[in-house]
Motif scaffolding. Structure first.
Motif, PDB file in Angstrom:
ATOM      1  N   GLU A 160      -8.687  -0.982   7.308  1.00  0.00           N
ATOM      2  CA  GLU A 160      -7.245  -0.723   6.882  1.00  0.00           C
ATOM      3  C   GLU A 160      -6.958   0.804   7.091  1.00  0.00           C
TER       4      GLU A 160
ATOM      5  N   LYS B  91      -9.442   4.817   1.471  1.00  0.00           N
ATOM      6  CA  LYS B  91      -8.631   4.007   0.363  1.00  0.00           C
ATOM      7  C   LYS B  91      -9.356   4.210  -1.018  1.00  0.00           C
TER       8      LYS B  91
ATOM      9  N   TYR C 153      -3.177   1.156   6.956  1.00  0.00           N
ATOM     10  CA  TYR C 153      -2.821   0.364   5.826  1.00  0.00           C
ATOM     11  C   TYR C 153      -1.585  -0.947   6.185  1.00  0.00           C
TER      12      TYR C 153
ATOM     13  N   GLU D 271       0.923  -1.286  -0.268  1.00  0.00           N
ATOM     14  CA  GLU D 271       0.241  -0.096   0.090  1.00  0.00           C
ATOM     15  C   GLU D 271       1.019   1.162  -0.039  1.00  0.00           C
TER      16      GLU D 271
ATOM     17  N   ASN E 178      -4.732   5.542  -2.611  1.00  0.00           N
ATOM     18  CA  ASN E 178      -5.209   5.908  -1.383  1.00  0.00           C
ATOM     19  C   ASN E 178      -4.781   7.554  -1.101  1.00  0.00           C
TER      20      ASN E 178
END
Length: 359
Positions: free
Chosen positions: A253, A150, A258, A72, A145
């Motif tokens: 998340e 997200k 994340y 991420e 993101n």
């Protein structure tokens, strides 16, 4: 190269998802007329990216490897901007293309870079994780993101083809493989119960990437997604069902910065969706309970800390499915019968969370 399964995806721009082993030789044929191709990849996939670059050179295409942060951390506007700078320096034109080599994060990033460069150039995801194969690589949803949440910034931009090379799963850590199966199990609940039967009958076979069971699960999940997105590219209707469990998952998340695997968050989110539907009087108790047992059989988490609820509720209020101040959840009215629960009372949401909460 063993037998290749071609799964068609229709809609505004049709393409095939190729599933098999050792498929790198098929990639250049997806990009006729390209003279330059950017290869976005995370550091651990340099060797595979170099091998793909050799195939492109043999086809008369100049590869431009671009290393991006792993997972991420790579799905940020700043990373995308750096990629665009690299494309500009290399003189990329409308006939050139972008390839994302990696899991779901790299796939999302590569598609977004391609969607925005010259307002859209061709791209191909070469999925190397189970999550990438069954979820991110199929359907043309791209994005990055932001601090707000997200995937809130992105574009719908279908690829010209998708490569799911099962050989890349052989070295995938077991935890990552199991995490990807959360999306597969989700497909079982919303559309294909045979997936649940296969997982419950032999969880060990489900996490063996070299076996026939894992391949069948992957292909079934891809077909579910292909069928849905073929009729709704831009998530204006039926495609929302693919977000089953994702409203809470994306909130987890965000709260975790994340750092949680997406599949782990989805596993908890799916269990929550089952509990929510049962408490709303939409789903029978045995099917709701099956959500937890299916995820647990794969060693996936099914709970989250109780004291996180206020943060999770705040994060869910900016979910993409929300309409104004009204939350909307994908729930089940029965196995393989997805529906929408509109504007549930906060007390109901909290009661469902208490069923997945841990001290």
């Amino acid at each position: 190269m063993d037998e290749v399964t071609r799964i068609p995806v229709g809609g505004e721009q049709s393409y095939d998802v190729l599933v098999g082993r050792d498929l790198l030789d098929t990639v250049p044929g997806l990009l006729p007329g390209a003279t330059r191709v950017a290869l976005l990849h995370a550091p651990p996939l340099k060797e595979l990216t170099d091998a793909l670059g050799e195939r492109l050179r043999a086809a008369g295409i100049t590869p431009l490897p671009i290393e991006v942060p792993d997972a991420e951390a790579g799905k940020r506007v700043e990373v995308a901007a750096d990629c665009w700078d690299r494309l500009g320096e290399a003189g990329f034109t409308r006939t050139d293309a972008v390839i994302g080599v990696g899991g779901g994060a790299v796939t999302d990033l590569a598609g977004f870079v391609a969607a925005c460069w010259l307002r859209g150039v061709r791209w191909v995801p070469v999925a190397t994780s189970l999550l990438g194969m069954v979820d991110a690589a199929v359907g043309g949803k791209t994005g990055v993101n932001t601090a707000a949440g997200k995937n809130l910034v992105g574009a719908f931009h279908p690829p010209v083809g998708v490569i799911c090379d099962l050989a890349t799963l052989d070295s995938l850590p077991p935890a990552d493989l199991a995490a990807g199966l959360a999306e597969v199990v989700k497909c079982g609940f919303i559309a294909d119960p045979v997936i649940l039967d296969l997982v419950e009958a032999n969880p060990a076979a489900a996490v063996d990437p070299t076996g026939a069971v894992a391949r069948e699960l992957i292909e079934r999940a891809i077909r579910v997604k292909a069928d849905v997105v073929s009729g709704d590219l831009r998530e204006s209707g039926v495609r929302e069902v693919l977000n089953y469990g994702h409203t809470l998952a994306h909130a987890i998340e965000k709260v975790e910065g994340y750092r949680w695997r997406h599949g782990h968050a989805v596993a908890v989110g799916v269990v929550y969706a089952g509990a929510l539907a049962r408490l709303a009087g939409r789903l029978d108790e045995s099917t709701a309970r099956r959500h937890r047992t299916a995820m647990a059989a794969l060693g996936l988490p099914t709970s989250y800390p109780a004291d996180a609820w206020p943060q999770l509720l705040a994060a869910m209020r900016v979910d993409k499915k929300a309409r104004g101040s009204r939350l909307r959840f994908v729930v089940l009215d029965g196995l393989a019968r997805p529906a929408i629960l509109e504007g549930p009372d906060d007390a109901l949401l909290h009661a469902a969370y208490e069923e997945v909460a841990q001290p």
